[in-house]
Design a protein around this motif. Structure first.
Motif, PDB file in Angstrom:
ATOM      1  N   LEU A 145      -5.081   3.853  -4.351  1.00 26.19           N
ATOM      2  CA  LEU A 145      -5.199   3.297  -5.702  1.00 26.19           C
ATOM      3  C   LEU A 145      -6.390   3.902  -6.439  1.00 26.19           C
ATOM      4  N   GLU A 146      -7.474   4.126  -5.727  1.00 29.58           N
ATOM      5  CA  GLU A 146      -8.633   4.774  -6.341  1.00 29.58           C
ATOM      6  C   GLU A 146      -8.240   6.146  -6.890  1.00 29.58           C
TER       7      GLU A 146
ATOM      8  N   SER B 263      -9.244  -4.718  -4.893  1.00 32.75           N
ATOM      9  CA  SER B 263      -7.858  -4.606  -4.429  1.00 32.75           C
ATOM     10  C   SER B 263      -7.640  -5.201  -3.042  1.00 32.75           C
TER      11      SER B 263
ATOM     12  N   SER C 215     -10.687  -0.710  -7.408  1.00 31.19           N
ATOM     13  CA  SER C 215      -9.916  -0.520  -6.176  1.00 31.19           C
ATOM     14  C   SER C 215     -10.733  -0.830  -4.939  1.00 31.19           C
TER      15      SER C 215
ATOM     16  N   ASN D 227      -3.845  -3.913 -10.158  1.00 37.97           N
ATOM     17  CA  ASN D 227      -4.830  -2.841 -10.000  1.00 37.97           C
ATOM     18  C   ASN D 227      -4.267  -1.586 -10.677  1.00 37.97           C
TER      19      ASN D 227
ATOM     20  N   ALA E 152      -6.169   0.948  -0.750  1.00 38.92           N
ATOM     21  CA  ALA E 152      -7.288   0.907  -1.699  1.00 38.92           C
ATOM     22  C   ALA E 152      -7.724   2.316  -2.079  1.00 38.92           C
TER      23      ALA E 152
END
Length: 388
Positions: A224-225, A211, A207, A142, A221
């Motif tokens: 990660l976004e 993810s 994400s 990711n 998540a």
């Protein structure tokens, strides 16, 4: 009767080739007089190269060694073929960054990298091909393809190849070699083959949607976004946004369908000048399925779970569409059938058949996937094939 057997893999149990062979075994047991042609298929994910290699006997397979998503050496390959007067290299991103390469306790999309996919691209460039088709799907990553970009010289590995979460700290000057990396692909047609139309960011993005399947908690998540948002910001500071030829306005690559494929790997390939195509559409073209269907009386496709995702660019939908174009009846045999008859008929399918319909049958199918698939296909053959 000429029957084409053209399934996808049955995820977690059978490869596409194994599924095709099991279905052929069942069909032949019930209708031994029929002519069977096997064409296992893929939508761009794991098995993409195996499917193409089986259908393209003149293709050259070149063995390479690349890094997996945690940096360990793994075997991979390029498939090089003469295609319309130019050389095409087919790559499978899952061979380098596939989720199946990691143990369950190793799956962490905060740390996994697409560096090995970049190594595959480097190997393809070294072959002097004019077209590179990258199958996307089944990734453990990711990182928006940042690791790939590091591998081809767009930036420092310590900045780009440490996984998606580290991109939150990327400096404004973190992609000094992006323009030069793009220039290396000038004159090469770069193609993203995927069934996923997700953008990079947002509620439908890499994400948010994918993810969690790779081990991310809701909190990770979201982190990660934010990290991928920062990466996109640095990209847009570094490189002018391309212009949409129809509207004349700036074209946001993070919003292009397919940018979110394989944890955002699609985004990096778009940055390099790539264009997205349907993964299954590319496979059907390469293996000549439509020409085959014109000479067939029936096509039987299949997959592990025939569900709502199957209606949106997966193998079953691609086969059904091709069968409609050639006026060939089509049916699907799936591990489970989770869509109604109306949805199946909307695709053009003439029938859908489940291997397992009860919890006990699901357990039996997982224990003996070949035997149960063959048995179900034999019953379908008894319905569809006229007695000699």
């Amino acid at each position: 009767m000429h029957v084409v057997i053209a399934p996808d893999c049955f995820t977690g149990t059978l490869t596409a080739q194994q599924a095709a062979e099991a279905m052929a075994q069942g069909w032949a047991a019930s209708a031994p007089h029929d002519l069977l042609t096997l064409r296992p298929l893929s939508d761009g994910g794991p098995g993409f190269l195996d499917v193409l290699a089986a259908a393209l006997p003149d293709a050259q397979t070149l063995a390479v060694t690349v890094a997996d998503s945690l940096g360990r050496d793994v075997p991979a390959a390029l498939l090089v073929v003469e295609d319309g007067g130019r050389r095409t290299a087919y790559l499978e991103s899952a061979q380098a960054a596939g989720l199946h390469l990691l143990a369950a306790d190793e799956r962490n999309p905060a740390l996994t990298s697409t560096w090995g996919v970049g190594q595959l691209l480097e190997a393809a460039l070294a072959e002097g091909v004019g077209r590179i088709v990258v199958g996307l799907g089944g990734s453990a990553t990711n990182d928006a393809g940042a690791g790939l970009l590091a591998a081809i010289g767009a930036g420092a590995p310590q900045d780009l190849a440490r996984g998606g979460l580290a991109l939150a700290d990327l400096s404004d000057a973190g992609l000094p070699g992006l323009a030069a990396a793009r220039e290396r692909f000038r004159g090469v047609e770069l193609v993203l083959a995927t069934d996923v139309e997700s953008p990079l960011l947002g509620l439908q993005g890499a994400s948010a949607v994918f993810s969690p399947q790779k081990g991310a908690s809701p909190e990770l998540a979201q982190a990660l976004e934010n990290a991928l948002g920062r990466f996109d910001e640095v990209v847009r500071r570094t490189m002018p946004e391309p212009t949409d030829l129809l509207t004349g306005s700036a074209r946001r690559l993070d919003k292009v369908p397919g940018a979110g494929a394989a944890g955002g790997l699609g985004y990096a390939l778009l940055l390099l000048g790539g264009t997205r195509v349907s993964g299954v559409g590319e496979v059907l073209r390469a293996v000549g399925l439509r020409d085959l269907l014109r000479a067939a009386d029936l096509v039987v496709t299949g997959e592990g779970s025939f569900d709502w995702q199957s209606l949106q660019g997966k193998v079953v939908a691609g086969v059904a569409e091709a069968a409609l174009e050639t006026a060939t009846p089509s049916v699907v045999v799936a591990g489970q059938v989770l869509v109604g008859r109306r949805e199946a008929m909307t695709l053009g399918l003439s029938g859908s058949y489940a291997v397992a319909e009860t919890p006990a049958q699901v357990e039996a199918a997982m224990a003996d996937p070949v035997g149960t698939l063959a048995a179900r296909t034999a019953r379908v053959a008894a319905t569809w094939s006229p007695r000699a």
